[in-house]
Design a protein around this motif. Structure first.
Motif, mmCIF file in Angstrom:
data_model
loop_
_atom_site.group_PDB
_atom_site.id
_atom_site.type_symbol
_atom_site.label_atom_id
_atom_site.label_comp_id
_atom_site.label_asym_id
_atom_site.label_seq_id
_atom_site.Cartn_x
_atom_site.Cartn_y
_atom_site.Cartn_z
ATOM 1 N N GLU A 160 -12.619 -9.356 3.142
ATOM 2 C CA GLU A 160 -11.430 -9.774 2.396
ATOM 3 C C GLU A 160 -11.685 -9.656 0.893
ATOM 4 O OE1 GLU A 160 -9.150 -13.137 4.536
ATOM 5 O OE2 GLU A 160 -11.262 -13.566 4.951
ATOM 6 N N GLN A 161 -12.281 -8.562 0.499
ATOM 7 C CA GLN A 161 -12.689 -8.351 -0.885
ATOM 8 C C GLN A 161 -11.497 -8.369 -1.842
ATOM 9 O OE1 GLN A 161 -16.021 -7.762 -2.056
ATOM 10 N NE2 GLN A 161 -14.953 -8.201 -3.964
ATOM 11 N N VAL A 162 -11.687 -9.023 -2.993
ATOM 12 C CA VAL A 162 -10.719 -8.983 -4.086
ATOM 13 C C VAL A 162 -11.263 -8.032 -5.145
ATOM 14 C CG1 VAL A 162 -9.570 -10.283 -5.915
ATOM 15 C CG2 VAL A 162 -9.866 -11.305 -3.645
ATOM 16 N N ALA A 174 1.993 -6.757 -10.411
ATOM 17 C CA ALA A 174 2.782 -6.609 -9.185
ATOM 18 C C ALA A 174 3.178 -5.151 -8.964
ATOM 19 C CB ALA A 174 4.015 -7.500 -9.254
ATOM 20 N N LEU A 175 3.554 -4.460 -10.047
ATOM 21 C CA LEU A 175 3.906 -3.046 -9.923
ATOM 22 C C LEU A 175 2.670 -2.197 -9.634
ATOM 23 C CD1 LEU A 175 6.537 -2.648 -12.795
ATOM 24 C CD2 LEU A 175 6.930 -2.950 -10.336
ATOM 25 N N VAL A 176 1.514 -2.592 -10.180
ATOM 26 C CA VAL A 176 0.270 -1.878 -9.869
ATOM 27 C C VAL A 176 -0.024 -1.981 -8.376
ATOM 28 C CG1 VAL A 176 -2.230 -1.864 -10.228
ATOM 29 C CG2 VAL A 176 -0.696 -2.145 -12.175
ATOM 30 N N ALA A 177 0.163 -3.176 -7.802
ATOM 31 C CA ALA A 177 -0.071 -3.352 -6.366
ATOM 32 C C ALA A 177 0.864 -2.470 -5.542
ATOM 33 C CB ALA A 177 0.100 -4.821 -5.989
ATOM 34 N N GLN A 178 2.097 -2.320 -5.990
ATOM 35 C CA GLN A 178 3.047 -1.472 -5.263
ATOM 36 C C GLN A 178 2.647 -0.002 -5.298
ATOM 37 O OE1 GLN A 178 7.032 -2.169 -6.692
ATOM 38 N NE2 GLN A 178 6.887 -4.393 -6.416
ATOM 39 N N GLN A 179 1.938 0.401 -6.348
ATOM 40 C CA GLN A 179 1.534 1.795 -6.492
ATOM 41 C C GLN A 179 0.109 2.038 -5.971
ATOM 42 O OE1 GLN A 179 3.562 4.133 -7.540
ATOM 43 N NE2 GLN A 179 5.242 2.809 -8.163
ATOM 44 N N SER A 180 -0.472 1.075 -5.234
ATOM 45 C CA SER A 180 -1.853 1.188 -4.765
ATOM 46 C C SER A 180 -1.911 0.964 -3.258
ATOM 47 C CB SER A 180 -2.748 0.169 -5.483
ATOM 48 O OG SER A 180 -2.627 0.286 -6.887
ATOM 49 N N GLY A 188 -5.477 5.049 11.034
ATOM 50 C CA GLY A 188 -4.638 6.219 10.810
ATOM 51 C C GLY A 188 -3.520 6.040 9.812
ATOM 52 N N GLU A 189 -3.500 4.956 9.071
ATOM 53 C CA GLU A 189 -2.439 4.735 8.090
ATOM 54 C C GLU A 189 -3.021 4.086 6.842
ATOM 55 O OE1 GLU A 189 0.393 1.995 9.596
ATOM 56 O OE2 GLU A 189 -1.087 0.491 10.174
ATOM 57 N N LYS A 190 -2.298 4.241 5.736
ATOM 58 C CA LYS A 190 -2.703 3.599 4.492
ATOM 59 C C LYS A 190 -2.319 2.123 4.534
ATOM 60 C CE LYS A 190 -2.413 7.748 1.629
ATOM 61 N NZ LYS A 190 -1.801 8.382 0.424
ATOM 62 N N ILE A 191 -3.260 1.273 4.160
ATOM 63 C CA ILE A 191 -3.028 -0.173 4.185
ATOM 64 C C ILE A 191 -2.464 -0.604 2.833
ATOM 65 C CG2 ILE A 191 -4.125 -2.425 4.444
ATOM 66 C CD1 ILE A 191 -6.229 -1.098 6.184
ATOM 67 N N PRO A 192 -1.345 -1.323 2.818
ATOM 68 C CA PRO A 192 -0.790 -1.787 1.536
ATOM 69 C C PRO A 192 -1.758 -2.724 0.815
ATOM 70 C CG PRO A 192 0.799 -2.023 3.327
ATOM 71 C CD PRO A 192 -0.510 -1.695 3.962
ATOM 72 N N VAL A 193 -1.507 -2.907 -0.460
ATOM 73 C CA VAL A 193 -2.323 -3.776 -1.310
ATOM 74 C C VAL A 193 -1.436 -4.887 -1.847
ATOM 75 C CG1 VAL A 193 -3.558 -3.888 -3.513
ATOM 76 C CG2 VAL A 193 -4.003 -2.020 -1.933
ATOM 77 N N ARG A 194 -1.969 -6.096 -1.889
ATOM 78 C CA ARG A 194 -1.213 -7.220 -2.439
ATOM 79 C C ARG A 194 -1.894 -7.750 -3.690
ATOM 80 N NH1 ARG A 194 -2.614 -9.920 2.681
ATOM 81 N NH2 ARG A 194 -4.659 -10.910 2.463
ATOM 82 N N GLN A 195 -1.082 -8.343 -4.548
ATOM 83 C CA GLN A 195 -1.594 -8.952 -5.778
ATOM 84 C C GLN A 195 -2.145 -10.332 -5.463
ATOM 85 O OE1 GLN A 195 1.416 -9.849 -8.635
ATOM 86 N NE2 GLN A 195 -0.014 -10.617 -10.180
ATOM 87 N N VAL A 196 -3.322 -10.653 -6.004
ATOM 88 C CA VAL A 196 -3.931 -11.966 -5.821
ATOM 89 C C VAL A 196 -3.436 -12.883 -6.929
ATOM 90 C CG1 VAL A 196 -6.104 -13.248 -5.717
ATOM 91 C CG2 VAL A 196 -5.941 -10.971 -4.707
ATOM 92 N N SER A 197 -3.117 -14.111 -6.562
ATOM 93 C CA SER A 197 -2.557 -15.067 -7.513
ATOM 94 C C SER A 197 -3.497 -15.300 -8.685
ATOM 95 C CB SER A 197 -2.274 -16.393 -6.797
ATOM 96 O OG SER A 197 -1.875 -17.380 -7.715
ATOM 97 N N CYS A 224 -6.738 -5.741 -0.188
ATOM 98 C CA CYS A 224 -6.132 -5.039 0.944
ATOM 99 C C CYS A 224 -5.384 -6.048 1.808
ATOM 100 C CB CYS A 224 -7.196 -4.323 1.771
ATOM 101 S SG CYS A 224 -8.159 -3.103 0.846
ATOM 102 N N ALA A 225 -4.211 -5.674 2.283
ATOM 103 C CA ALA A 225 -3.351 -6.603 3.019
ATOM 104 C C ALA A 225 -3.831 -6.858 4.440
ATOM 105 C CB ALA A 225 -1.920 -6.065 3.046
ATOM 106 N N ARG A 226 -4.942 -6.262 4.839
ATOM 107 C CA ARG A 226 -5.473 -6.436 6.188
ATOM 108 C C ARG A 226 -6.973 -6.701 6.094
ATOM 109 N NH1 ARG A 226 -4.466 -1.453 10.076
ATOM 110 N NH2 ARG A 226 -2.349 -1.892 9.302
#
Length: 440
Positions: A160-162, A174-180, A188-197, A224-226
């Motif tokens: 669960e690396q930050v 937040a926009l950086v997370a959307q573009q990462s 087999g798929e790209k995992i979305p990224v979330r912003q840490v508080s 990583c969101a997973r």
């Protein structure tokens, strides 16, 4: 008479032509004189810096082809006017001498800035001439990029690396997370990224040994969101399309992704190690037994670890006294020969990330200890030497204890030493009288 008149007429014509020529020459000289006394040509800008796509801009400089301002005139007008878009710091312009002018920004320009320089309508050179009205120079600092990242690329990360990213300009995290996104080997798929508080930012920065940046908005904390699988290869991809806060509208976002590669750490496991005569044999009784963990464990959690041989318990020893987390413990020994030892761990043992022990079903772990082997073997294989100084090396400080308090073992009970007597040699003098005796 007619000839005389004709001659006079020709002479008059020549005189008239001469007068006309002289008049034209005088007019030309007058025009030339008027031209030389007219206004001088304006000086031109011979060099302007910077131009185009640049980074790390601290100042704007220009140089004229000749004297353009009175040297030392503090009130001299700036030759150009700067029009910048983006987060532009304050600055001040001044003449360095009669041909050079500079504008210095208070701080280095961040990414996302576009500047255009045009002729200042109020500027006049020493001849009173303005700069060309269509004069224009441009430069920009491009889209933002990552200036520093933690952890470093190529290192081991947890499930669960930050990721801490510091950009060279203020960004919307937040926009950086959307573009990462994260790319995981075997998925087999790209995992979305979330912003840490942001509430965890200070503690994470301290853990990563990073100072607080001057521009707070230049940081983005991503995760990583997973949950990542152990020992997997992972890529963090940021961009393209990253833009700075208040970035100039004429500038596009980043054109390609920035990529960092990592490997997820292995699962939390414990393993026992000891020295053996060869693989598959029991542990040697005079050498330490070590327990190694694949991840740090709180010191207090290791207080419940024990190593026993029947009713006899052995004390644990650690080489990292004072640390809050340990990755191994050691039992120094020696241990009873040909005994069975049992290693027990604290039930519910967890590592620094709260992970449970993956191979907890193996504990308590029983293992064998061998007999004392010879440390130096001979061809007969019937005896060996194990230690020269049974009570420590002479003069050692502090006094060293021997590992095993004997010197020889496996020696036959009926072994006796036999003395060998040899007769004394005979000494004589040889006196040679000729070459034949010497050669003989």
């Amino acid at each position: 008479m007619q000839g005389v008149l004709s001659g006079r007429r020709m002479l008059g014509a020549w005189v008239g032509l001469l007068a006309l020529a002289l008049g034209a020459g005088a007019a030309g000289n007058a025009a030339s004189a008027a031209g030389s006394g007219g206004p001088e040509q304006p000086v031109e800008i011979a060099e302007f810096l910077p131009q185009g796509r640049v980074s790390g801009v601290e100042a704007v400089q220009l140089r004229f082809s000749g004297s353009a301002s009175a040297f030392g005139d503090a009130a001299a007008v700036a030759p150009v006017a700067l029009d910048c878009q983006g987060r532009v710091p304050q600055g001040q312009g001044r003449w360095l001498d009669d041909t050079r002018w500079i504008y210095v920004f208070d701080t280095t320009l961040p990414a996302g800035v576009h500047c255009a320089a045009r002729a200042n309508p109020g500027f006049r050179d020493l001849a009173g001439q303005p700069l060309a009205a269509d004069l224009r120079y441009e430069f920009n600092t491009g889209a933002p990029s990552v200036a520093d990242v933690r952890p470093y690329s190529g290192t081991t990360i947890d499930e669960e690396q930050v990721f801490i990213l510091r950009f060279d300009a203020a960004v919307d995290a937040a926009l950086v997370a959307q573009q990462s996104h994260c790319v995981v080997q075997g998925v087999g798929e790209k995992i979305p990224v979330r912003q840490v508080s942001g509430e965890y930012r200070e503690s994470l920065m301290r853990a990563a040994y990073l100072p607080q940046p001057v521009e707070a908005d230049s940081l983005a904390l991503l995760q990583c969101a997973r949950v990542l699988p152990p020992e997997a290869q992972v890529r963090l991809e940021v961009g393209p399309g990253i833009r700075a806060l208040e970035q100039a509208g004429s500038l596009p976002g980043s054109q390609k992704a920035e990529i960092w590669e990592y490997e997820v750490r292995p699962p939390f496991m414990a393993s026992l190690s000891c020295q053996r005569e060869r693989a598959g044999q029991p542990c040697l009784p005079m050498t330490p037994v070590s327990v190694t963990f694949s991840a740090p464990v709180p010191r207090e959690a290791l207080q419940g670890i024990s190593l026993r041989a029947g009713d006899q318990q052995f004390e644990v020893e650690s080489d990292t006294d004072g640390q809050d987390f340990l990755s191994y413990v050691r039992f120094p020994g020696p241990f009873p020969a040909n005994a069975t030892l049992t290693l027990a761990l604290l039930e519910g043992l967890q590592d620094d990330a709260g992970r449970a022990l993956e191979n907890s079903e193996r504990f308590p772990l029983a293992f064998k200890v061998a007999g004392y082997p010879p440390l130096a073997k001979f061809a007969s294989g019937t005896f060996g030497v194990i230690e020269r100084f049974a009570h420590g090396r002479p003069g050692a400080a502090p006094q060293e204890a021997a590992a095993v308090p004997v010197t020889l073992r496996h020696v036959e009970a009926d072994l006796t030493a036999r003395g060998m007597a040899s007769p004394p040699g005979r000494v004589s003098n040889l006196r040679s009288v000729d070459d034949a005796q010497v050669l003989g």
